[in-house]
Design an enzyme around this catalytic site. Structure first.
Site, PDB file in Angstrom:
ATOM      1  N   LYS A 164     -13.752   1.344  -3.900  1.00  0.00           N
ATOM      2  CA  LYS A 164     -14.683   1.727  -2.833  1.00  0.00           C
ATOM      3  C   LYS A 164     -15.887   2.465  -3.418  1.00  0.00           C
ATOM      4  O   LYS A 164     -17.032   2.215  -3.045  1.00  0.00           O
ATOM      5  CB  LYS A 164     -13.996   2.661  -1.825  1.00  0.00           C
ATOM      6  CG  LYS A 164     -13.033   1.972  -0.878  1.00  0.00           C
ATOM      7  CD  LYS A 164     -12.544   2.978   0.155  1.00  0.00           C
ATOM      8  CE  LYS A 164     -11.382   2.434   0.953  1.00  0.00           C
ATOM      9  NZ  LYS A 164     -10.805   3.403   1.876  1.00  0.00           N
ATOM     10  N   HIS A 184       6.738 -27.116   2.471  1.00  0.00           N
ATOM     11  CA  HIS A 184       5.927 -28.228   1.965  1.00  0.00           C
ATOM     12  C   HIS A 184       4.836 -27.734   1.029  1.00  0.00           C
ATOM     13  O   HIS A 184       3.875 -28.454   0.758  1.00  0.00           O
ATOM     14  CB  HIS A 184       5.314 -28.995   3.136  1.00  0.00           C
ATOM     15  CG  HIS A 184       6.354 -29.569   4.043  1.00  0.00           C
ATOM     16  ND1 HIS A 184       6.948 -30.787   3.813  1.00  0.00           N
ATOM     17  CD2 HIS A 184       6.952 -29.057   5.149  1.00  0.00           C
ATOM     18  CE1 HIS A 184       7.845 -31.018   4.769  1.00  0.00           C
ATOM     19  NE2 HIS A 184       7.879 -29.980   5.580  1.00  0.00           N
ATOM     20  N   GLU A 210       0.841  -1.199   0.000  1.00  0.00           N
ATOM     21  CA  GLU A 210       0.000   0.000   0.000  1.00  0.00           C
ATOM     22  C   GLU A 210       0.879   1.253   0.000  1.00  0.00           C
ATOM     23  O   GLU A 210       0.453   2.327  -0.410  1.00  0.00           O
ATOM     24  CB  GLU A 210      -0.959   0.007   1.206  1.00  0.00           C
ATOM     25  CG  GLU A 210      -2.213   0.822   0.970  1.00  0.00           C
ATOM     26  CD  GLU A 210      -3.234   0.735   2.097  1.00  0.00           C
ATOM     27  OE1 GLU A 210      -2.911   1.141   3.224  1.00  0.00           O
ATOM     28  OE2 GLU A 210      -4.365   0.278   1.850  1.00  0.00           O
TER      29      GLU A 210
HETATM   30  O1  F6P Z   1      -8.786   1.128   2.210  1.00  0.00           O
HETATM   31  C1  F6P Z   1      -7.489   1.269   2.666  1.00  0.00           C
HETATM   32  C2  F6P Z   1      -7.431   1.905   4.014  1.00  0.00           C
HETATM   33  O2  F6P Z   1      -7.674   3.267   3.919  1.00  0.00           O
HETATM   34  C3  F6P Z   1      -6.104   1.635   4.699  1.00  0.00           C
HETATM   35  O3  F6P Z   1      -5.122   2.522   4.318  1.00  0.00           O
HETATM   36  C4  F6P Z   1      -6.485   1.712   6.133  1.00  0.00           C
HETATM   37  O4  F6P Z   1      -5.527   1.131   6.975  1.00  0.00           O
HETATM   38  C5  F6P Z   1      -7.790   0.974   6.113  1.00  0.00           C
HETATM   39  O5  F6P Z   1      -8.400   1.351   4.902  1.00  0.00           O
HETATM   40  C6  F6P Z   1      -8.712   1.243   7.265  1.00  0.00           C
HETATM   41  O6  F6P Z   1      -9.008   2.596   7.376  1.00  0.00           O
HETATM   42  P1  F6P Z   1      -9.705   3.186   8.662  1.00  0.00           P
HETATM   43  O7  F6P Z   1      -8.802   2.944   9.817  1.00  0.00           O
HETATM   44  O8  F6P Z   1      -9.905   4.640   8.377  1.00  0.00           O
HETATM   45  O9  F6P Z   1     -11.016   2.462   8.847  1.00  0.00           O
END
Ligand code: F6P
Length: 552
Positions: free
Chosen positions: A512, A384, A353
């Protein structure tokens, strides 16, 4: 600023690669009896052996020149001083301040932050202690027996990985559970054994907008309300860690049960913050302090050690050597410690990431390869499963192997066998087995010549497969803190050399947004035609089967 591929050291490394790529590590070891001494470093109880790499002293010298020409030291200085190096989000990157044990004030973008860090840490420790000593009571005055951390990504993987890794240090009459997946199986499987009277939920979300976490949190809240009936009772079973206090309050968490995070901590670098609440509950404040101390020691090493003796810098440069000159695509993380079973998954987010990006800090497309595909599993299990490919496959997969010299409850027969395996694997990957060696072995077994000829190609091991080995005395909190910080800084150095912003993650956004739109369509439940033909067909097929009845 000179482009990476135009730097003089880059050009020299390209030529050096052509000059050395066919040298076998066997030869390098044979030529230099001191090779291990030259290419290993010690940091407290961690031994870092990088001698089984396809490097010579000249390789290292050129890579170090590359680090200098890419201004690793200047960028390191800018990060530690709180300059907003996360340029697309205008944020400082100060996870190191969360473990700063120097007593020196720390700043993020000019604002002093050490005092509020310490206040918040004290609050976390206080809550953890109340739970551990059974003073925190649920609505029916029973102590908490189960803590469920609801979070995802950095709000899940770090705490889960550390809790598992430090299992021998955990309190055994308290159970810590982790729920991350929006798939209802995860929360259903967790809740089926729990009692609302004695369960506390931590909603861990920096943004408090992450769909997966909010959906799980709502299910947890409904499950509690079923028994608890009032919001007041709920407050004894719900805490949150977030930088979005308003949303957490709106959700139903009492303000005094909300622990703060800050913009200058990236999610994947946040286990050192209040996001580590479940860790503190599990291992206690003293061990959590040791975890922070181990990481802080590495921060000091990273800040002060000369580049040639700087472990994260060396780790990063070796990675760049394979990634950019050998064009290897991946890196394997192989812990020989069962308790580290989530370490590869944790590093996957930390690394991929951070550096899985295709444009540089100015927004220009890069014309070189950036972050590798990181994968891994427990070493013994992987032997294995997929080591076949590491030994004889067509891909070059540099691997990091990690093992404790001793264990908390060490059983000699187990541990010696474990260690013999890690040593054997790094040796086998490096030396391989030549045609002559295989032939001699088969002849010794008395096989006829035609059978030997037929078997020969399958039994040859090319070797020359690189590994780094990390040995540490036991996996205690301090050592684990150091190991994590070594990898964090490795990722930072690689990001600097590749000229990336390692601290944003725009690449997670598109999926998203599309998921949100598709969820609206699924809720309406009419056939769709606005996507590509595959996506339309998949959604419509799903809808046609009417798989779920609307609860309302
Ligand atoms: O979707 C990725 C992300 O933004 C990560 O970078 C982050 O760790 C995770 O989602 C969770 O985000 P949050 O802590 O804001 O729920």
């Amino acid at each position: 600023m000179t482009k990476l591929t135009d730097l003089p050291a880059w050009k020299k490394l390209q030529q050096h690669y052509l000059d050395t790529k066919d040298i076998h590590m066997r030869e390098l070891f044979a030529q230099d009896p001191e090779r291990y001494e030259s290419f290993s470093l010690k940091f407290h109880d961690i031994l870092f052996d990088y001698s089984k790499n396809r490097i010579t002293q000249e390789t290292m010298d050129l890579l170090l020149q590359l680090a200098e020409q890419a201004d690793v030291t200047g960028c390191r200085e800018r990060m530690f001083s709180g300059y907003p190096i996360n340029n697309t989000e205008h944020r400082a990157v100060m996870h190191t301040a969360l473990r700063n044990k120097s007593g020196e004030p720390t700043y993020a973008d000019g604002e002093r932050i050490d005092e509020e860090i310490s206040t918040e840490l004290d609050r976390v420790k206080l809550l953890a202690e109340k739970i551990r000593t059974r003073q925190w009571l649920g609505h029916s005055n029973q102590p908490i027996t189960d803590v469920v951390n609801i979070g995802i990504g950095g709000s899940h993987l770090g705490p889960l990985m550390v809790t598992e890794a430090l299992h021998p240090y955990s309190i055994h009459d308290l159970h810590i559970h982790y729920v991350s997946n929006i798939d209802e199986n995860h929360i259903n499987n967790t809740l089926e054994t729990l009692n609302p009277d004695t369960t506390l939920f931590i909603i861990a979300s920096k943004s408090f907008t992450t769909q997966d976490t909010l959906v799980n949190a709502m299910t947890a809240k409904d499950w509690l309300m079923h028994k608890l009936e009032s919001e007041e009772n709920l407050h004894k079973h719900l805490v949150a860690v977030t930088s979005n206090v308003k949303m957490a309050v709106e959700f139903g968490v009492a303000e005094e049960n909300i622990f703060k995070m800050w913009d200058w901590v990236g999610g994947r670098y946040s286990l050192w913050s209040a996001i580590g609440l479940s860790i503190v509950i599990s291992i206690g404040a003293e061990h959590f302090d040791a975890l922070l101390e181990g990481a802080h020691d590495v921060d000091e090493h990273f800040k002060t050690a000369p580049l040639a003796e700087n472990i994260p810098v060396i780790m990063a440069l070796i990675g760049i050597w394979y990634n950019n000159f050998y064009n290897s695509e991946s890196i394997a993380i192989l812990p020989y410690d069962q308790n580290m079973h989530r370490f590869p998954a944790y590093l996957q987010q930390a690394d991929m990431e951070s550096n899985g990006k295709g444009c540089d800090r100015s927004g220009a497309d890069v014309d070189y390869s950036t972050g590798p595909i990181l994968f891994g599993e427990i070493g013994i299990a992987s032997q294995h499963a997929f080591y076949q490919l590491l030994h004889q496959g067509t891909k070059l997969v540099p691997a990091d192997m990690l093992a404790p010299i001793s264990n908390f409850n060490c059983i000699a027969t187990h541990h010696r066998a474990l260690m013999s395996n890690i040593f054997a694997q790094t040796e086998a990957l490096m030396t391989g087995k030549t045609e002559q060696e295989v032939k001699a072995e088969l002849q010794q077994q008395g096989l006829p010549d035609d059978e030997i000829e037929a078997l020969l190609p399958f039994k040859i091991f090319p070797g020359n497969r690189p590994t780094n080995t990390f040995l540490f005395y036991t996996l205690n909190p301090k050592t684990l803190g150091s190991l994590i910080a070594l990898y964090e800084h490795k990722i930072f150095v690689q990001g600097i050399v590749w000229n990336l912003n390692s601290f944003d993650q725009w690449g997670v956004e598109l999926g998203k947004v599309l998921a949100k739109n598709i969820l609206d369509e699924i809720n309406i439940a009419d056939p769709v035609s606005n996507h590509d033909s595959s996506t339309n067909a998949l959604i419509n097929y799903y809808l046609s089967l009417k798989p779920i009845k609307d609860p309302n």
